[in-house]
Each structure stands twice: as C-alpha cells, then as structure tokens.
Design a protein around this motif. Structure first.
Motif, short mmCIF file in Angstrom:
data_model
loop_
_atom_site.label_atom_id
_atom_site.label_comp_id
_atom_site.label_asym_id
_atom_site.label_seq_id
_atom_site.Cartn_x
_atom_site.Cartn_y
_atom_site.Cartn_z
N TYR A 191 0.87 -1.14 -0.22
CA TYR A 191 0.11 0.09 -0.13
C TYR A 191 1.02 1.20 0.07
O TYR A 191 1.73 1.44 0.97
CB TYR A 191 -0.91 -0.13 1.38
N THR A 192 0.67 2.08 -1.03
CA THR A 192 1.44 3.34 -0.91
C THR A 192 0.51 4.46 -0.32
O THR A 192 -0.46 4.90 -1.17
CB THR A 192 1.70 3.86 -2.38
N VAL A 193 0.77 4.78 1.04
CA VAL A 193 -0.02 5.51 1.49
C VAL A 193 0.49 6.29 2.93
O VAL A 193 1.56 5.90 3.26
CB VAL A 193 -1.18 4.45 2.18
N GLY A 194 -0.12 7.32 3.30
CA GLY A 194 0.04 8.20 4.30
C GLY A 194 -0.03 7.40 5.50
O GLY A 194 -0.90 6.35 5.63
N HIS A 195 0.51 7.66 6.57
CA HIS A 195 0.42 6.91 7.87
C HIS A 195 -0.10 7.91 8.97
O HIS A 195 0.50 9.21 9.15
CB HIS A 195 1.72 6.27 8.54
N PRO A 196 -0.75 7.50 10.21
CA PRO A 196 -1.47 6.23 10.27
C PRO A 196 -2.70 6.07 9.18
O PRO A 196 -3.12 7.14 8.96
CB PRO A 196 -1.98 6.27 11.45
#
Ligand code: GLU
Length: 318
Positions: A191-196
């Motif tokens: 998953y290419t994604v911001g956290h959290p």
C-alpha cells in the motif's frame, strides 16, 4: 464540471417556479480519492467540507475510487474535476510515461500534501523480513488503477523481477486488503499510503503482522534516479506489534486539477484549504505537519494552476 441550476431543477420536481432561480447557479465538483480505509478519501472529504462551507456556488463531493492512476484517467475523461495523485504518478501523467500513453499537459497541480511510504505489511508467520522475501509468496499487488500497483511494478522493474516471481498475486482493492491478510488469504499486502491509516491499523489489530523494509541497492538507485522518490521511515510505535522504525521509500500525495477547471474555481478551492488551514491540519494526523511553502513546491512536476498561483501570490508565498 457539471453546472446545474439547482433551484430550477428542484422547481421542476415540485412543480413550482422559483423566481430567484437564476441567482443560484452551482458548479458541481467531483474529487477522485482512493479506498475508504486510505488517506486520500480523508483528503477529498476534508477539501470538500471547506469548499462547500465557504462557497455556496460550489458543491464538492469526493467518492471512493481505485486510486492515483484511476484519478488521472478520470480527470482526463471528465469524470473527476480534481484528484489526489502520487507525485510519481503525477510525473508519469505529465510526461506520458507508462502506464500513460501520452503526455497530459492540460492537467495542473494545486498543491502537494504528506509523504506516502511504499508500505509492505506481512503476516508475522510468513517469514518475510525484506521485500525480496516475498518471491514465491502470496502477495496482494493492488487493484489496477491504484498507486500501490504502480509502485509495485516500479520496484519489481528496478530489481529485474516481475509479478510472476511471486507465488500467487491478488489484485484486491485497498479496503479489502486487511481482511485478506487476517484471514490468511495472502502473506503480504502492499500500500503506497500516508500514515497512520485505517487499513494498516485494521490489519495489525486483527492479526499479528509486521511492516517490512524496502531498501537495498536497487531502491537506492531508484531514489538517486528520480527526484520524486525519497527514503522514508515509518516510525516505530504507530501500529500494534511494530515498535521498530521501518525503512522504505516513497513519494508525496498531491492534489491535481483536471483540464476543465476554471481560474475562479481553482482559486476558490485553494483558498478554502489555506484559509481554513489550522482546522484542515487537525482533520487527519497525516496532515498535522503540512506547511504552505512546501505544499506549493515539493513533488509538483505539473505546472501550478493559474487560479492557484493567483492565490499563492496574494499570500506572498511566491
Ligand atoms: N496512494 C494510493 C493510490 O494512489 C492511495 C492511498 C490512499 O488512498 O490514501 O492509489
């Protein structure tokens, strides 16, 4: 942009004539986001919330979509007026690099947002410590149209590998990944994604799962060759069972305007975000460290939209 005389449409439904109808012309705006358990969906909801509050003539909505590539294609096709797009995908869309077939110079940048690490989460019992340990295993490579699917292809290319090197590949949507990992249908998800974010939170609370490093010479070269990539750390302690930092790489989330966007609408959209900036930053932890100077510059290969430039100049930011 779909224009509709809202009062007139309403009047024809109820069978009366609204005398002030002409004053109420509204422009309907659709923002392409991502899965509901990601952060793009929150970006779209947050932007629309302020746009709708500040501008009675604009009605903004932000449905869930397949992700970055689908958002670019949707803007080109006229389905979406704006879209959230990874900065690497923005560059590919501008230049016409694969998976795009031609250069899309009519798309314009509005601003960038937060880093999106390429995130691999593996079941604790799958014996996966680094990206290369996934060969031969069951991996969710992401739905076609998603940014993670594109990043996955990029990494495999950089390593001289292909999806055929995995044992089994699934193409699940972002919102289906966590359950698939918990139910032992896959060994790892990407998953290419911001956290959290909701997906990784759900997966790490419902099963024992570990974030996996994506580093080494091929990744170092990828970063050196492409200015939109950087090494990124997912800090330890953010998710259950993951107390150590995870080293990977990533790009930035960016906000892009489609070919039809007028100067007036682009101006109104960016002003709604920045006039409400303190409130905006509180809507999601991934927004907390945003600052305007970086947002109007970093990760943007497309030209800034003239309506956005007008607002940024007025603020003295450029
Ligand atoms: N970066 C992902 C994509 O481009 C979406 C992440 C999210 O929904 O927050 O498809």
């Amino acid at each position: 942009m779909k224009k509709l005389l809202a009062s007139l449409a309403m009047a024809s439904v109820v069978g009366v004539t609204a005398p002030s109808a002409m004053a109420n012309e509204q422009t309907f705006l659709t923002v392409g986001t991502g899965g509901q358990t990601g952060v793009y969906y929150q970006v779209g909801q947050s932007v629309c919330r302020f746009v709708n509050r500040d501008h009675q003539d604009l009605r903004c909505n932000a449905p869930s979509t397949g992700g970055s590539i689908a958002n670019v294609n949707g803007m080109i096709g006229g389905e979406y007026d704006m879209g959230v797009v990874q900065s690497d995908v923005q560059y590919k869309a501008l230049t016409g690099a694969a998976p795009f077939e031609s250069a899309n110079t009519e798309l314009k940048a509005l601003f960038s947002l937060y880093p999106e690490p390429f995130t691999i989460l593996a079941r604790a019992d799958a014996d996966i410590r680094n990206f290369d340990d996934m060969y031969g295993k069951r991996v969710n490579i992401g739905n076609p149209g998603s940014g993670q699917r594109d990043t996955m292809e990029t990494v495999l290319n950089a390593k001289g590998k292909s999806v055929d090197d995995f044992g089994v590949t699934l193409e699940l949507q972002a919102q289906e990944m966590a359950a698939a990992l918990s139910d032992n249908k896959v060994d790892a998800i990407a998953y290419t994604v911001g956290h959290p974010n909701g997906s990784i939170q759900e997966a790490t609370t419902t099963t024992d799962a570990r974030l996996v490093n994506v580093d080494g010479p091929a990744i170092e070269k990828l970063i050196a060759d492409n200015s939109f990539y950087a090494e990124v750390i997912i800090p330890g302690g953010m998710y259950r069972g993951n107390d150590e930092d995870t080293v990977t790489f990533g790009s930035l989330a960016t906000f892009v305007a489609g070919p039809e966007m007028s100067e007036d609408v682009a101006y109104k959209v960016v002003s709604s975000v920045f006039e409400n900036f303190d409130r905006f930053k509180r809507l999601h932890p991934a927004f907390a460290n945003l600052n305007p100077e970086a947002m109007i510059q970093d990760g943007l290969s497309m030209e800034l939209h003239p309506g956005a430039v007008k607002y940024y100049r007025e603020q003295g930011w450029m």
